[in-house]
Design a protein around this motif. Structure first.
Motif, short mmCIF file in Angstrom:
data_model
loop_
_atom_site.label_atom_id
_atom_site.label_comp_id
_atom_site.label_asym_id
_atom_site.label_seq_id
_atom_site.Cartn_x
_atom_site.Cartn_y
_atom_site.Cartn_z
N ASP A 139 45.19 32.80 33.60
CA ASP A 139 44.15 32.76 34.13
C ASP A 139 43.66 31.29 34.18
N ASP A 140 43.25 30.37 33.48
CA ASP A 140 43.44 28.46 34.16
C ASP A 140 44.07 28.39 34.98
N LEU A 141 45.49 28.69 34.75
CA LEU A 141 46.04 28.46 35.57
C LEU A 141 46.63 29.00 37.13
N GLN A 166 43.33 29.49 38.36
CA GLN A 166 42.27 28.61 38.99
C GLN A 166 42.37 27.23 39.28
N ARG A 167 43.53 26.64 38.91
CA ARG A 167 43.87 25.10 39.22
C ARG A 167 45.30 25.25 40.80
N TYR A 168 45.83 26.66 41.08
CA TYR A 168 46.57 26.86 41.55
C TYR A 168 45.78 26.95 43.17
N GLN A 169 44.74 27.79 42.98
CA GLN A 169 44.02 27.89 43.97
C GLN A 169 42.97 26.83 44.01
N GLN A 170 42.60 25.59 43.21
CA GLN A 170 42.25 24.76 43.68
C GLN A 170 42.96 23.33 43.78
N ASP A 171 44.31 23.72 43.90
CA ASP A 171 45.15 23.14 44.21
C ASP A 171 46.07 23.37 45.39
#
Length: 181
Positions: free
Chosen positions: A49-51, A53-58
């Motif tokens: 889940d953290d990943l 969100q991180r990929y979407q931000q990236d």
């Protein structure tokens, strides 16, 4: 800190791994490689889940960038996130990255790649009508790409439109198409 991080990763002591990663990040502020290391560790520690969100931000960040590495990094994110994100989440990510793909020089065929990825994830999401529309778009945009023509004809046949598939193949399989050997 990095050696300790690797040590604790081998024994899957994730709290300690992330502590040592934070210490390493403090020492190497502004180093772009640590961002990708954190993503890899989130994947290894199954913090999907953290990943996600991180990929979407990236993806949102990369879509705004103009440097040459942005496309490479976007392709990396798309490849890595396919094992973490569901089809509809991948479609959202692709939508965010569309401006970046559109900015690439024509010889890279980035927009074609984006369209093909979109077709693939629409198919996984079970959105058959949109798959046909996008496959037709790819086949129309790239008339000399025999694979795009074949994919569209197969999609029509899979949808039960055999006359449409035959008509499409009849339309594109003419001498004037200048097919490559």
């Amino acid at each position: 800190y990095f050696v300790l991080l690797l040590h604790f990763e081998r024994s899957q002591q994730w709290a300690r791994v992330h502590d040592h990663l934070q210490q390493a990040e403090k020492l190497a502020v502004g180093k772009p490689g640590l961002r990708w290391l954190r993503s890899a560790l989130l994947y290894d520690s199954r913090r999907h889940d953290d990943l996600r969100q991180r990929y979407q931000q990236d993806a949102a960040r990369l879509a705004k960038e103009k440097d040459a590495d942005a496309y490479f990094l976007a392709e990396y994110i798309v490849g890595q996130s396919s094992s973490v994100l569901q089809a509809n989440e991948m479609l959202t990510m692709l939508d965010a990255l569309q401006p970046l793909y559109e900015k690439q020089p024509p010889h890279v065929q980035a927009l074609k790649r984006w369209q093909q990825l979109r077709v693939s994830y629409l198919n996984q999401a079970g959105r058959t009508d949109e798959v046909l529309r996008w496959q037709k778009q790819v086949a129309t945009d790239y008339p000399r790409d025999y694979y795009a023509q074949q994919q569209y004809a197969e999609a029509l046949a899979s949808a039960g439109d055999y006359p449409g598939a035959y008509a499409w193949l009849t339309r594109v399989l003419v001498k004037e198409s200048n097919w490559l050997d």
